[in-house]
Design an enzyme around this catalytic site. Structure first.
Site, PDB file in Angstrom:
ATOM      1  N   ARG A 170       0.869  -1.188   0.000  1.00 27.17           N
ATOM      2  CA  ARG A 170       0.000   0.000   0.000  1.00 27.17           C
ATOM      3  C   ARG A 170       0.894   1.222   0.000  1.00 27.17           C
ATOM      4  O   ARG A 170       1.694   1.404   0.912  1.00 27.17           O
ATOM      5  CB  ARG A 170      -0.926   0.023   1.214  1.00 27.17           C
ATOM      6  CG  ARG A 170      -2.141   0.958   0.986  1.00 27.17           C
ATOM      7  CD  ARG A 170      -2.948   1.166   2.265  1.00 27.17           C
ATOM      8  NE  ARG A 170      -2.174   1.920   3.220  1.00 27.17           N
ATOM      9  CZ  ARG A 170      -2.158   1.697   4.539  1.00 27.17           C
ATOM     10  NH1 ARG A 170      -2.893   0.753   5.065  1.00 27.17           N
ATOM     11  NH2 ARG A 170      -1.403   2.426   5.334  1.00 27.17           N
ATOM     12  N   GLU A 215       4.894   7.081   2.361  1.00 28.07           N
ATOM     13  CA  GLU A 215       5.706   5.870   2.505  1.00 28.07           C
ATOM     14  C   GLU A 215       5.040   4.771   1.692  1.00 28.07           C
ATOM     15  O   GLU A 215       3.890   4.899   1.268  1.00 28.07           O
ATOM     16  CB  GLU A 215       5.793   5.433   3.974  1.00 28.07           C
ATOM     17  CG  GLU A 215       4.433   5.061   4.555  1.00 28.07           C
ATOM     18  CD  GLU A 215       4.502   4.111   5.752  1.00 28.07           C
ATOM     19  OE1 GLU A 215       5.567   3.526   6.018  1.00 28.07           O
ATOM     20  OE2 GLU A 215       3.462   3.949   6.406  1.00 28.07           O
ATOM     21  N   ASN A 261       4.092   0.726   2.189  1.00 29.25           N
ATOM     22  CA  ASN A 261       4.027  -0.370   3.148  1.00 29.25           C
ATOM     23  C   ASN A 261       4.123  -1.674   2.387  1.00 29.25           C
ATOM     24  O   ASN A 261       3.299  -1.944   1.514  1.00 29.25           O
ATOM     25  CB  ASN A 261       2.703  -0.331   3.912  1.00 29.25           C
ATOM     26  CG  ASN A 261       2.515   0.978   4.646  1.00 29.25           C
ATOM     27  OD1 ASN A 261       3.095   1.195   5.694  1.00 29.25           O
ATOM     28  ND2 ASN A 261       1.722   1.884   4.075  1.00 29.25           N
ATOM     29  N   SER A 272      -2.844  -2.542   6.081  1.00 28.46           N
ATOM     30  CA  SER A 272      -4.182  -2.898   6.548  1.00 28.46           C
ATOM     31  C   SER A 272      -5.288  -2.051   5.923  1.00 28.46           C
ATOM     32  O   SER A 272      -5.042  -1.156   5.135  1.00 28.46           O
ATOM     33  CB  SER A 272      -4.238  -2.808   8.075  1.00 28.46           C
ATOM     34  OG  SER A 272      -3.836  -1.528   8.475  1.00 28.46           O
ATOM     35  N   LYS A 327      12.080   2.966   5.734  1.00 24.76           N
ATOM     36  CA  LYS A 327      12.188   4.386   5.410  1.00 24.76           C
ATOM     37  C   LYS A 327      13.555   4.691   4.785  1.00 24.76           C
ATOM     38  O   LYS A 327      13.691   5.570   3.951  1.00 24.76           O
ATOM     39  CB  LYS A 327      11.991   5.246   6.664  1.00 24.76           C
ATOM     40  CG  LYS A 327      10.762   4.892   7.522  1.00 24.76           C
ATOM     41  CD  LYS A 327       9.469   5.390   6.927  1.00 24.76           C
ATOM     42  CE  LYS A 327       8.280   5.298   7.874  1.00 24.76           C
ATOM     43  NZ  LYS A 327       7.649   3.979   8.001  1.00 24.76           N
ATOM     44  N   LYS A 385      12.175  10.653  10.758  1.00 23.02           N
ATOM     45  CA  LYS A 385      11.548   9.324  10.814  1.00 23.02           C
ATOM     46  C   LYS A 385      12.545   8.223  11.166  1.00 23.02           C
ATOM     47  O   LYS A 385      13.549   8.064  10.474  1.00 23.02           O
ATOM     48  CB  LYS A 385      10.943   8.989   9.445  1.00 23.02           C
ATOM     49  CG  LYS A 385       9.835   9.920   9.007  1.00 23.02           C
ATOM     50  CD  LYS A 385       9.179   9.355   7.750  1.00 23.02           C
ATOM     51  CE  LYS A 385       7.910  10.100   7.428  1.00 23.02           C
ATOM     52  NZ  LYS A 385       7.158   9.432   6.352  1.00 23.02           N
ATOM     53  N   GLU A 404       7.250   1.228  11.996  1.00 28.48           N
ATOM     54  CA  GLU A 404       5.961   1.204  11.304  1.00 28.48           C
ATOM     55  C   GLU A 404       4.845   1.285  12.338  1.00 28.48           C
ATOM     56  O   GLU A 404       5.072   1.058  13.515  1.00 28.48           O
ATOM     57  CB  GLU A 404       5.792  -0.106  10.528  1.00 28.48           C
ATOM     58  CG  GLU A 404       6.844  -0.371   9.476  1.00 28.48           C
ATOM     59  CD  GLU A 404       6.734   0.562   8.291  1.00 28.48           C
ATOM     60  OE1 GLU A 404       5.613   1.026   8.010  1.00 28.48           O
ATOM     61  OE2 GLU A 404       7.762   0.837   7.655  1.00 28.48           O
ATOM     62  N   GLY A 405       3.665   1.592  11.875  1.00 25.00           N
ATOM     63  CA  GLY A 405       2.515   1.488  12.749  1.00 25.00           C
ATOM     64  C   GLY A 405       2.030   2.812  13.332  1.00 25.00           C
ATOM     65  O   GLY A 405       1.071   2.853  14.090  1.00 25.00           O
ATOM     66  N   ARG A 457      -7.790   7.850   4.533  1.00 17.64           N
ATOM     67  CA  ARG A 457      -7.837   7.993   5.991  1.00 17.64           C
ATOM     68  C   ARG A 457      -7.755   9.475   6.332  1.00 17.64           C
ATOM     69  O   ARG A 457      -7.009  10.220   5.695  1.00 17.64           O
ATOM     70  CB  ARG A 457      -6.660   7.269   6.642  1.00 17.64           C
ATOM     71  CG  ARG A 457      -6.774   5.761   6.609  1.00 17.64           C
ATOM     72  CD  ARG A 457      -5.499   5.118   7.094  1.00 17.64           C
ATOM     73  NE  ARG A 457      -4.374   5.485   6.258  1.00 17.64           N
ATOM     74  CZ  ARG A 457      -3.108   5.230   6.566  1.00 17.64           C
ATOM     75  NH1 ARG A 457      -2.801   4.627   7.701  1.00 17.64           N
ATOM     76  NH2 ARG A 457      -2.130   5.580   5.750  1.00 17.64           N
TER      77      ARG A 457
END
Ligand code: ADP
Ligand code: MG
Length: 477
Positions: free
Chosen positions: A126, A145, A147, A152, A308, A367, A371-372, A453
């Protein structure tokens, strides 16, 4: 400021409240669900996954641009994953100081040394973007970024369009309601996993979802599971601990967990240090899965492509050309989405990055290789961290990135127990891409849907899972 809330409703609190109540029911009705925080291991009590009351306007050109470049990003990720020398060079400084990346890298190195036992690779990516707004009001698509593991919300975002359609109908916005795009990443993700399963070539082998203990977002997985069961492909959910206790490899490196042969491991866990509980067992379980004949979504090298640091190295001159030597248009298309990315490696270039960030902290984001959500540093906090690490190699655990400034939009964020209020919001567009490669042949390479989002502009960081952002839909204009 742009407003997602139809004009005649903005001032009418009663109407907004009524709409919000129906919207929550619509989300429940459509299966936009999450387990509740108090009981993340049980589906006895569920709530709606947080979402916006109204869809957010997104320029059609930027949206199409993001979809159009996705298969090229898939190809890029896949090419890098096969280039051990590139990964080694790109991550050399990072793995000196970042223990988690180093552990992943060690597994990768072992696999490179042994040679992979499985020639089929499945990528479920993604790529996330924000629309950077220039002073003249124009906006450009900039990648936040990519993923490459456990991306998800492909499941839940397959069901949010109907919720927004219904809300807009109720709000008397029929024309807009009809403009909400269909979206079905769940089917696309499952299509790739099913292809990987088929190429593995054993009817009785299963797809194993590697999951964490408490999984509030289980319904997001369930949609993909269901798509696989619809094809008569059996799935099971197991944790690292299960693999470690009941998993084994036979002489042909076939992976067995709980007595079942595993054709595909789909990682929905394993991307954060805290996902690996016990010091050794979970890491050994990861290594066994990587060494096995099972197809990995993703394999360890593809996981590393999502760091990253690799993203930053890709933005240095000449690197994209190396991966697409005869396709300058593809290079241009990918590069157009890059924001400024800067190395913090030791040396004059890294020194310059430090000086630049300290001189204008509001222009950048710092950064780490995490992740997350919730891991980045902004503003004065960024300066504090930089001051602390700038003179030593610890700084190479980070990269610096231009801060993207999307145009704020007024909307209402619906989440359990939160008071109804109008918020100033920022959105992030994700595009799902899948591919399956067998040896040299790209068997499948697709763009399979999107995810919008939205979060309150008060928060500079964080995704849906970390409780900051909520699900949304684009309303193209
Ligand atoms: P993670 O792997 O934790 O998801 P991200 O790079 O996606 O890391 O950053 C997390 C969040 O921080 C993003 O969802 C976005 O809201 C914000 N963010 C990240 N990079 C930038 C940027 N360059 N400009 C503005 N916001 C950013
Ligand atoms: Mg992110």
């Amino acid at each position: 400021m742009a407003n997602a809330i139809p004009e005649k409703i903005r001032m009418n609190t009663t109407l907004l409240e009524n709409l919000a109540e129906v919207a929550k029911d619509a989300a429940l009705l459509k299966g936009v669900l999450m387990r509740i925080q108090e009981t993340p291991n049980s589906s006895e009590l569920v709530t709606y996954a947080p979402f916006t009351l109204f869809p957010t306007p997104v320029p059609e050109a930027a949206f199409s641009q993001a979809l159009a470049v996705q298969t090229h990003f898939n190809t890029l990720v896949d090419k890098i994953s096969q280039d051990a020398e590139f990964l080694q060079d790109a991550l050399a400084s990072t793995i000196e100081v970042d223990d988690f990346t180093a552990r992943l890298f060690k597994i990768h190195q072992q696999i490179v040394k042994e040679g992979t036992s499985q020639s089929v690779v499945c990528g479920l990516n993604r790529s996330d973007y924000m629309l950077d707004q220039a002073e003249d009001g124009s906006s450009s698509l900039k990648q936040i970024e990519i993923n490459t593991i456990a991306a998800s919300f492909g499941g839940l975002s397959s069901h949010t369009p109907d919720v927004h359609r219904h809300i807009l109908q109720l709000a008397g916005q029929l024309e807009q309601s009809e403009r909400i795009l269909d979206n079905n990443p769940a089917a696309g993700l499952a299509r790739a996993v099913a292809k990987a399963w088929e190429l593995y070539g054993s009817e009785k082998a299963v797809v194993m979802f590697l999951v964490e203990e408490g999984q509030r977002n289980i319904f997001d997985h369930r949609y993909v599971e269901k798509e696989l069961w619809n094809r008569n492909i059996a799935t099971m959910r197991r944790r690292f601990d299960d693999v470690s206790k009941t998993g084994s490899m036979d002489r042909d490196k076939r992976l067995f967990v709980d007595g079942q042969e595993v054709a595909v491991v789909y990682f929905r866990n394993g991307y954060m240090p805290q996902n690996y509980n016990s010091e050794k067992q979970d890491w050994d379980a990861r290594l066994m899965m990587e060494r096995s004949l099972a197809v990995k979504c993703p394999d360890i090298s593809t996981h590393l492509v999502g760091t990253k640091k690799v993203q930053q190295v890709l933005a240095t001159p000449g690197v994209l050309e190396k991966f697409f030597p005869h396709q300058p248009q593809v290079v241009d298309q990918i590069r157009a989405t890059f924001a400024g990315l800067y190395t913090l490696d030791m040396g004059p270039e890294g020194d310059q990055t430090v000086a630049m960030a300290l001189a204008a902290p509001d222009r950048f984001v710092l950064k780490p290789q995490r992740e997350g959500g919730g891991n980045n540093f902004y503003g004065s906090e960024m300066c504090e961290v930089l001051q602390e690490v700038k003179d030593g190699t610890e700084r190479t655990a980070y990269i610096l990135m231009d801060k993207i400034h999307p145009a704020p939009v007024q909307n209402v964020l619906l989440r359990r127990d939160a008071p109804l209020q109008i918020s100033t919001c920022l959105s992030e567009l994700g595009v799902f891409g899948t591919y399956v490669r067998k040896g040299e042949d790209m068997v499948l390479n697709e763009c399979v849907g999107h995810l919008l989002r939205t979060k309150s502009s008060e928060h500079s960081d964080g995704g849906v899972a970390s409780g900051v952002a909520v699900l949304d839909n684009p309303l193209l204009f």
